[in-house]
Design a protein around this motif. Structure first.
Motif, short mmCIF file in Angstrom:
data_model
loop_
_atom_site.label_atom_id
_atom_site.label_comp_id
_atom_site.label_asym_id
_atom_site.label_seq_id
_atom_site.Cartn_x
_atom_site.Cartn_y
_atom_site.Cartn_z
N HIS A 130 0.84 -1.19 0.00
CA HIS A 130 0.00 0.00 0.00
C HIS A 130 0.89 1.25 0.00
N LYS A 131 0.50 2.25 -0.76
CA LYS A 131 1.37 3.40 -0.97
C LYS A 131 1.72 4.15 0.32
N TYR A 132 0.77 4.25 1.25
CA TYR A 132 1.08 4.95 2.50
C TYR A 132 2.13 4.19 3.31
N ILE A 133 2.06 2.85 3.28
CA ILE A 133 3.06 2.05 3.99
C ILE A 133 4.41 2.19 3.31
N ILE A 165 5.32 8.13 -5.70
CA ILE A 165 5.29 6.73 -6.09
C ILE A 165 4.50 6.61 -7.38
N GLU A 166 5.16 6.13 -8.43
CA GLU A 166 4.54 6.14 -9.76
C GLU A 166 3.72 4.88 -10.00
N GLY A 167 2.50 5.07 -10.50
CA GLY A 167 1.65 3.94 -10.84
C GLY A 167 1.33 3.08 -9.64
N GLU A 168 1.00 1.82 -9.89
CA GLU A 168 0.72 0.88 -8.83
C GLU A 168 1.91 -0.06 -8.66
N ASP A 217 9.11 -9.45 -4.39
CA ASP A 217 7.88 -9.25 -3.63
C ASP A 217 7.17 -7.98 -4.10
N ILE A 218 7.88 -6.86 -4.06
CA ILE A 218 7.30 -5.57 -4.45
C ILE A 218 8.34 -4.78 -5.23
N VAL A 219 7.95 -4.25 -6.38
CA VAL A 219 8.83 -3.39 -7.18
C VAL A 219 8.04 -2.19 -7.67
N PHE A 220 8.66 -1.00 -7.59
CA PHE A 220 7.98 0.19 -8.12
C PHE A 220 9.00 1.28 -8.40
N TYR A 221 8.59 2.22 -9.25
CA TYR A 221 9.39 3.41 -9.51
C TYR A 221 8.93 4.53 -8.57
N VAL A 222 9.88 5.34 -8.16
CA VAL A 222 9.54 6.53 -7.38
C VAL A 222 10.30 7.71 -7.98
#
Length: 322
Positions: free
Chosen positions: A33-36, A60-63, A108-113
């Motif tokens: 979750h983005k807030y976490i 935080i970009e996208g999901e 587990d979790i990957v994202f762009y920021v």
């Protein structure tokens, strides 16, 4: 014990294992979750330190991609389509058809920021570990993961030999059931061995953060702010209301919608795992005592059951746990 009963018990044990898998999946979803993630960024990435987590969410970009991007070389990237951009085929993280290759290890979790300048980006990876692995050293795996996130950028984030376009990468590991609450930072260093010349380049590209969570929830203070939040989220002891109270009142995180649902499901799964574990654990204790020559009466006294109940446990579980 007849085959039907044995089949029933085997199914029960499989269901207990499946609850563990579901719990792990919900834990990843909750951390995603983005807030976490914003709280994690504020406490681990220097670019965001000192910021209000609520303000970091927008960067935080996208999901975030949760449990779908393969770690294996050659599998992390996937062509998006047949279009080209500056002579290169457009590619992105491989998140398609995850069910086809179930044996693959996945991030587990990957994202762009986005950075605060609004121009550059970082790639963030968050991993959750229930225990210290027995078969390998956790830092070695973290080094592999962060290296893969750098090497997989070729043709996605930089092309040809444009190595100055490599995105900065953080691999952040949340390790539960540790002896103490801890945090360690692993990064590159340049040691001048002869002379004062230093080659050009960025030492901040590879970053590993190892967060250790003990089973005892710390008090809410600046030092253990992140540990208390993550510990509450992932705790198997706290109730739904206790978790929500900590998250909402202490961290000002909105708990409506999916966060509330995920916490509720996790707590239900946790209770189911606990009950299954108690049942299987007690049966193992009775069988071990029986195999070591204790009389039925002695076992009954220790287990606080009747001799008839002990006999029934042995008949029921011995073929399954043998």
């Amino acid at each position: 014990m007849d085959m039907t009963s044995m089949d029933t018990e085997m199914k029960n044990m499989v269901r207990a294992s499946d609850k563990d898998a579901q719990y792990d999946e919900k834990a990843k979803r909750l951390l995603g979750h983005k807030y976490i993630l914003a709280y994690i960024l504020v406490n681990t990435v220097d670019e965001f330190k000192g910021m209000n987590p609520g303000d970091v969410v927008q960067y935080i970009e996208g999901e975030p991609l949760i449990g779908v991007v393969p770690v294996d070389p050659g599998m992390t990237n996937s062509p998006k389509d047949d279009t080209t951009q500056k002579g290169q085929r457009v590619v992105g993280f491989n998140s398609e058809n995850a069910e086809i290759n179930e044996g693959l290890v996945r991030f587990d979790i990957v994202f762009y920021v986005r950075m605060k300048d609004g121009l550059s980006q970082m790639i963030i990876n968050v991993e959750a570990q229930k225990d210290e692995p027995a078969g390998y050293d956790i830092l070695n795996r973290a080094v592999f993961y962060v290296s893969r996130l750098v090497s997989s950028q070729k043709e996605r984030d930089f092309v040809n030999t444009n190595y100055n376009d490599i995105r900065r990468v953080f691999s952040i590991w949340v390790c539960m059931n540790q002896d103490e609450n801890s945090m360690g930072y692993v990064h590159l260093a340049y040691d001048k061995l002869i002379g004062n010349h230093q080659c050009k380049g960025r030492l901040d590209l590879l970053n590993i953060v190892l967060i250790g969570l003990s089973n005892e929830l710390p008090e809410h203070d600046d030092k253990y702010e992140l540990h208390r939040l993550l510990g509450a989220l992932l705790s198997k002891q706290l109730s739904v209301d206790e978790k929500l109270a900590i998250i909402e009142k202490e961290y000002n995180i909105p708990v409506e919608g999916s966060i509330r649902r995920d916490i509720s499901v996790m707590c239900n799964l946790s209770q189911g795992i606990k009950e299954d574990g108690i049942a299987i654990g007690k049966a193992e204790m009775i069988l071990n005592m029986y195999k070591n020559g204790y009389t039925l009466q002695q076992i009954a006294d220790v287990a606080e059951k009747s001799v008839e109940e002990i006999k029934a446990v042995i008949e029921k579980w011995e073929p399954v746990l043998a």
